[in-house]
Write an enzyme that holds these catalytic residues in place. Structure first.
Site, PDB file in Angstrom:
ATOM      1  N   ASP A 181       0.822  -1.209   0.000  1.00  0.00           N
ATOM      2  CA  ASP A 181       0.000   0.000   0.000  1.00  0.00           C
ATOM      3  C   ASP A 181       0.861   1.267   0.000  1.00  0.00           C
ATOM      4  O   ASP A 181       0.373   2.340  -0.341  1.00  0.00           O
ATOM      5  CB  ASP A 181      -0.925   0.000   1.227  1.00  0.00           C
ATOM      6  CG  ASP A 181      -0.141  -0.217   2.518  1.00  0.00           C
ATOM      7  OD1 ASP A 181      -0.092  -1.368   2.994  1.00  0.00           O
ATOM      8  OD2 ASP A 181       0.456   0.750   3.009  1.00  0.00           O
ATOM      9  N   ASP A 222       9.055 -12.336  -4.729  1.00  0.00           N
ATOM     10  CA  ASP A 222       8.767 -12.971  -3.439  1.00  0.00           C
ATOM     11  C   ASP A 222       9.855 -12.555  -2.459  1.00  0.00           C
ATOM     12  O   ASP A 222      11.047 -12.732  -2.738  1.00  0.00           O
ATOM     13  CB  ASP A 222       8.762 -14.493  -3.611  1.00  0.00           C
ATOM     14  CG  ASP A 222       8.464 -15.209  -2.303  1.00  0.00           C
ATOM     15  OD1 ASP A 222       7.480 -15.955  -2.250  1.00  0.00           O
ATOM     16  OD2 ASP A 222       9.204 -14.981  -1.315  1.00  0.00           O
ATOM     17  N   ASP A 275       6.621  -6.040   6.432  1.00  0.00           N
ATOM     18  CA  ASP A 275       5.276  -5.462   6.433  1.00  0.00           C
ATOM     19  C   ASP A 275       4.373  -6.363   5.589  1.00  0.00           C
ATOM     20  O   ASP A 275       3.927  -6.014   4.493  1.00  0.00           O
ATOM     21  CB  ASP A 275       5.330  -4.043   5.848  1.00  0.00           C
ATOM     22  CG  ASP A 275       3.976  -3.375   5.850  1.00  0.00           C
ATOM     23  OD1 ASP A 275       3.802  -2.394   5.076  1.00  0.00           O
ATOM     24  OD2 ASP A 275       3.070  -3.828   6.589  1.00  0.00           O
TER      25      ASP A 275
HETATM   26  N1  SAM Z   1      -0.144  -3.491   7.153  1.00  0.00           N
HETATM   27  C1  SAM Z   1      -0.633  -4.768   6.745  1.00  0.00           C
HETATM   28  C2  SAM Z   1      -0.750  -5.688   7.908  1.00  0.00           C
HETATM   29  O1  SAM Z   1      -0.271  -5.338   8.989  1.00  0.00           O
HETATM   30  O2  SAM Z   1      -1.362  -6.721   7.766  1.00  0.00           O
HETATM   31  C3  SAM Z   1       0.201  -5.327   5.637  1.00  0.00           C
HETATM   32  C4  SAM Z   1       0.396  -4.347   4.544  1.00  0.00           C
HETATM   33  S1  SAM Z   1       0.773  -4.848   2.963  1.00  0.00           S
HETATM   34  C5  SAM Z   1      -0.767  -4.686   2.157  1.00  0.00           C
HETATM   35  C6  SAM Z   1       1.077  -6.584   3.013  1.00  0.00           C
HETATM   36  C7  SAM Z   1       1.735  -6.974   1.705  1.00  0.00           C
HETATM   37  O3  SAM Z   1       2.495  -8.184   1.834  1.00  0.00           O
HETATM   38  C8  SAM Z   1       0.756  -7.230   0.547  1.00  0.00           C
HETATM   39  O4  SAM Z   1       0.886  -6.208  -0.409  1.00  0.00           O
HETATM   40  C9  SAM Z   1       1.156  -8.599   0.000  1.00  0.00           C
HETATM   41  O5  SAM Z   1       1.060  -8.692  -1.403  1.00  0.00           O
HETATM   42  C10 SAM Z   1       2.589  -8.705   0.496  1.00  0.00           C
HETATM   43  N2  SAM Z   1       3.146 -10.063   0.529  1.00  0.00           N
HETATM   44  C11 SAM Z   1       2.550 -11.201   0.948  1.00  0.00           C
HETATM   45  N3  SAM Z   1       3.384 -12.254   0.798  1.00  0.00           N
HETATM   46  C12 SAM Z   1       4.554 -11.752   0.284  1.00  0.00           C
HETATM   47  C13 SAM Z   1       5.793 -12.328  -0.079  1.00  0.00           C
HETATM   48  N4  SAM Z   1       6.019 -13.645   0.055  1.00  0.00           N
HETATM   49  N5  SAM Z   1       6.771 -11.516  -0.567  1.00  0.00           N
HETATM   50  C14 SAM Z   1       6.549 -10.180  -0.697  1.00  0.00           C
HETATM   51  N6  SAM Z   1       5.387  -9.559  -0.371  1.00  0.00           N
HETATM   52  C15 SAM Z   1       4.400 -10.354   0.119  1.00  0.00           C
END
Ligand code: SAM
Length: 285
Positions: free
Chosen positions: A87, A138, A156
């Protein structure tokens, strides 16, 4: 009135209902179900796989505490890595500091694209900041393979489900350790202890196998149902956790940070844990 129910997929036996005034975006991406709603009480809300990720009304608490606590505790940060953070709110807070580079490794380009379009106040231009290095990959693969080194790594991520499950694994934490410079700090999104106790204890246990000083700190994020949110803290430099109020105040003043939640006193207080949370941290001993 239209209500949308969130967090049911966490499997903790509760859901959070929000009255929505509009659905701004809702599609399944290559990685997850992505939805952005306008809500009556919390402004615009981003949800992934029906779990609330962030809301305009209280995101500042989470992003300020997860960015400024490790950076100001460290005191000499040049390079920061954000894993996840699609985000853009975390990146917005990180680039407020005078850095060499802020690398953000986000799995799902659609989250960045839709957040730029429907949640522009979260990133507030950070994706285009000169020190931003935005990668789509990833996060686990990135830390396993990169030669880059960081003073602070911020996980995050979404909760330990689906694509983010690997971001709570011991192998991932070991790779994060490898990517930290000496004296570096790792902080993790580690859920709400009241409803996700096992997640915190498990992370503490896994982190302790690779870091000398492991604990957590707390902040209240209303849309993360169940009470205070825990941020995992891991470093080999124990003194980072007990930086004096005077030193934090001087560092905070020097950066001229404009914050709505973070201040040096809150920073110090966040590490004062209730006995029930300390017990979860210790259980991972
Ligand atoms: N603030 C939020 C919370 O506390 O739950 C999280 C914010 S952000 C939207 C979380 C992000 O982690 C998402 O955009 C998602 O696509 C990403 N994400 C999930 N798995 C991931 C991975 N293996 N590598 C990189 N990003 C990942």
């Amino acid at each position: 009135m239209t209500w949308v129910w969130f967090d049911g997929t966490l499997g903790a036996g509760y859901q959070l209902g929000l009255e929505i005034t509009a659905t701004l975006y809702e599609h399944r991406t290559d990685h997850q179900h992505l939805a952005i709603y306008d809500t009556r009480e919390f402004g615009r809300v981003l949800a992934l796989d029906e779990v609330i990720q962030t809301s305009e009304s209280d995101e500042f608490i989470y992003h300020e505490m997860m960015a400024h606590v490790p950076i100001l505790a460290h005191g000499a940060v040049d390079d920061v890595c954000i894993i996840g953070g699609g985000d853009g709110g975390m990146l917005r807070e990180v680039v407020k500091h005078p850095l060499q580079r802020a690398t953000m490794v986000e799995l799902d380009p659609a989250v960045v694209e839709m957040s730029r379009e429907h949640l522009p106040r979260l990133s507030a231009g950070a994706f285009d900041h000169p020190c931003t290095n935005l990668l789509f990959a990833d996060g686990a693969k990135y830390v396993a393979e990169t030669d880059d080194r960081f003073d602070v790594i911020i996980i995050d991520s979404t909760d330990p489900l689906g694509p983010a499950e690997i971001l709570f694994s011991e192998a991932f934490y070991a790779d994060c350790k490898r990517c930290l410079k000496p004296g570096g700090i790792l902080v993790t999104q580690n859920g709400v202890p009241m409803t996700q106790a096992e997640e915190l204890t498990t992370s503490m246990r896994r982190l302790r196998r690779h870091f000398a000083e492991v604990s957590c700190y707390l902040a209240p994020v209303p849309t993360y149902f169940g009470g205070h949110m825990a941020f995992g803290w891991a470093t080999d430099h124990a003194a980072h956790r007990t930086v004096s109020l005077q030193a934090l105040t001087e560092r905070h003043r020097a950066t001229e940070l404009n914050t709505r939640y973070y201040n040096p006193a809150i920073h110090q207080a966040a590490f004062a844990l209730p006995n029930s949370v300390q017990a979860l941290v210790n259980a991972g001993g």
